[in-house]
Write a protein that holds these residues in place. Structure first.
Motif, mmCIF file in Angstrom:
data_model
loop_
_atom_site.group_PDB
_atom_site.id
_atom_site.type_symbol
_atom_site.label_atom_id
_atom_site.label_comp_id
_atom_site.label_asym_id
_atom_site.label_seq_id
_atom_site.Cartn_x
_atom_site.Cartn_y
_atom_site.Cartn_z
ATOM 1 N N GLN A 40 38.061 -21.695 34.925
ATOM 2 C CA GLN A 40 39.369 -22.347 34.905
ATOM 3 C C GLN A 40 39.245 -23.834 35.270
ATOM 4 O O GLN A 40 39.889 -24.685 34.655
ATOM 5 C CB GLN A 40 40.325 -21.640 35.873
ATOM 6 C CG GLN A 40 40.653 -20.230 35.432
ATOM 7 C CD GLN A 40 41.368 -19.439 36.503
ATOM 8 O OE1 GLN A 40 41.272 -19.748 37.693
ATOM 9 N NE2 GLN A 40 42.076 -18.393 36.088
ATOM 10 N N ARG A 41 38.388 -24.141 36.242
ATOM 11 C CA ARG A 41 38.133 -25.544 36.579
ATOM 12 C C ARG A 41 37.486 -26.261 35.400
ATOM 13 O O ARG A 41 37.802 -27.400 35.092
ATOM 14 C CB ARG A 41 37.247 -25.644 37.825
ATOM 15 C CG ARG A 41 37.956 -25.273 39.104
ATOM 16 C CD ARG A 41 37.113 -25.609 40.311
ATOM 17 N NE ARG A 41 35.885 -24.842 40.343
ATOM 18 C CZ ARG A 41 35.613 -23.857 41.189
ATOM 19 N NH1 ARG A 41 36.498 -23.521 42.093
ATOM 20 N NH2 ARG A 41 34.467 -23.211 41.140
ATOM 21 N N ALA A 51 42.551 -23.950 45.305
ATOM 22 C CA ALA A 51 41.601 -23.070 45.991
ATOM 23 C C ALA A 51 41.352 -21.767 45.224
ATOM 24 O O ALA A 51 40.260 -21.195 45.314
ATOM 25 C CB ALA A 51 42.101 -22.757 47.388
ATOM 26 N N CYS A 52 42.326 -21.315 44.454
ATOM 27 C CA CYS A 52 42.153 -20.036 43.746
ATOM 28 C C CYS A 52 41.628 -20.208 42.317
ATOM 29 O O CYS A 52 41.435 -19.212 41.620
ATOM 30 C CB CYS A 52 43.454 -19.247 43.749
ATOM 31 S SG CYS A 52 44.708 -19.891 42.640
ATOM 32 N N LEU A 53 41.372 -21.440 41.870
ATOM 33 C CA LEU A 53 40.832 -21.630 40.521
ATOM 34 C C LEU A 53 39.395 -21.131 40.447
ATOM 35 O O LEU A 53 38.573 -21.411 41.316
ATOM 36 C CB LEU A 53 40.866 -23.119 40.134
ATOM 37 C CG LEU A 53 42.231 -23.723 39.822
ATOM 38 C CD1 LEU A 53 42.086 -25.213 39.524
ATOM 39 C CD2 LEU A 53 42.912 -23.022 38.687
ATOM 40 N N LEU A 54 39.099 -20.393 39.397
ATOM 41 C CA LEU A 54 37.740 -19.903 39.160
ATOM 42 C C LEU A 54 36.933 -20.973 38.437
ATOM 43 O O LEU A 54 37.481 -21.969 37.953
ATOM 44 C CB LEU A 54 37.791 -18.618 38.343
ATOM 45 C CG LEU A 54 38.602 -17.474 38.962
ATOM 46 C CD1 LEU A 54 38.717 -16.327 37.991
ATOM 47 C CD2 LEU A 54 37.993 -17.031 40.278
ATOM 48 N N ASP A 55 35.626 -20.760 38.330
ATOM 49 C CA ASP A 55 34.752 -21.753 37.700
ATOM 50 C C ASP A 55 35.164 -22.064 36.260
ATOM 51 O O ASP A 55 35.248 -23.220 35.862
ATOM 52 C CB ASP A 55 33.296 -21.271 37.713
ATOM 53 C CG ASP A 55 32.666 -21.401 39.089
ATOM 54 O OD1 ASP A 55 33.178 -22.213 39.886
ATOM 55 O OD2 ASP A 55 31.676 -20.706 39.352
ATOM 56 N N THR A 58 30.250 -25.027 48.149
ATOM 57 C CA THR A 58 31.695 -25.225 48.134
ATOM 58 C C THR A 58 32.023 -26.666 48.517
ATOM 59 O O THR A 58 31.549 -27.176 49.524
ATOM 60 C CB THR A 58 32.374 -24.264 49.129
ATOM 61 O OG1 THR A 58 31.994 -22.933 48.809
ATOM 62 C CG2 THR A 58 33.878 -24.398 49.068
ATOM 63 N N PRO A 93 46.757 -24.470 47.555
ATOM 64 C CA PRO A 93 46.465 -23.050 47.281
ATOM 65 C C PRO A 93 46.106 -22.803 45.818
ATOM 66 O O PRO A 93 45.257 -21.975 45.503
ATOM 67 C CB PRO A 93 47.749 -22.318 47.662
ATOM 68 C CG PRO A 93 48.560 -23.271 48.440
ATOM 69 C CD PRO A 93 48.094 -24.642 48.108
ATOM 70 N N TRP A 94 46.760 -23.535 44.928
ATOM 71 C CA TRP A 94 46.473 -23.385 43.501
ATOM 72 C C TRP A 94 45.039 -23.825 43.199
ATOM 73 O O TRP A 94 44.304 -23.145 42.474
ATOM 74 C CB TRP A 94 47.479 -24.195 42.691
ATOM 75 C CG TRP A 94 47.212 -24.222 41.225
ATOM 76 C CD1 TRP A 94 47.443 -23.213 40.339
ATOM 77 C CD2 TRP A 94 46.678 -25.315 40.477
ATOM 78 N NE1 TRP A 94 47.077 -23.611 39.078
ATOM 79 C CE2 TRP A 94 46.602 -24.900 39.134
ATOM 80 C CE3 TRP A 94 46.259 -26.592 40.805
ATOM 81 C CZ2 TRP A 94 46.123 -25.717 38.127
ATOM 82 C CZ3 TRP A 94 45.792 -27.410 39.807
ATOM 83 C CH2 TRP A 94 45.724 -26.977 38.498
#
Length: 168
Positions: free
Chosen positions: A113-114, A107-111, A92, A104-105
């Protein structure tokens, strides 16, 4: 001689004004705003109204526009660099130094999505963050969802980097 010329000019102006009186009356009926008296310093009369007629010459609404654009580009670069590093790393990675409402946005992104964010590029990421033009596969930012949309455009339909496309 000069007095005679002035008298002729004054008479001609009076005749023209008399001939145009019916025209002005009709225009006054159809366009009443055109015949309203203009505001002046004497009409308003208070010291605070002077700003209306004589704005502060040192005020420049675009004075910080270049600084804001540069700050936004730096923020986009940080986000894209973090997203690319987070996709490649097995551990991480700390969140980048960005606005608090983006943390927060991010932190919640998945692989995936990144990965979509990085593949979309700088211009698309800028549009996604600041203009609410979505990148497919990347969630929108909750704090920006309540902004009003342009008339004649859909939130989910955009034309590359040029803004919302109209939906006629």
């Amino acid at each position: 001689m000069a007095a005679a010329v002035r008298a002729i000019v004054w008479t001609a102006n009076g005749c023209v004004a008399l001939m145009l009186a019916p025209v002005h009356a009709i225009l006054g009926i159809f366009f009443p705003a055109a015949y309203e008296p203009l505001l002046s310093d004497h009409t308003i009369g208070d010291a605070g109204s002077d700003e209306l007629f004589h704005p502060d010459p040192s005020f420049d609404p675009f004075a910080v526009a270049e600084e804001l654009r540069q700050a936004r580009e730096l923020e986009i670069n940080r986000i894209l660099r973090w997203a690319a590093d987070a996709c490649c790393a097995d551990v991480t990675i700390p969140l980048p130094d960005v606005r608090p409402e983006l943390l927060p946005w991010l932190a919640c992104l998945l692989d995936h999505q990144r990965d979509s964010l990085v593949q979309a590029g700088k211009a698309a990421a800028y549009s996604h963050l600041y203009w609410s033009i979505p990148i497919p596969g990347v969630p929108s930012i909750p704090s920006l969802d309540d902004r009003p949309q342009l008339a004649g455009s859909e939130k989910s339909f955009s034309s590359a980097e040029f803004g919302p496309a109209s939906t006629f």
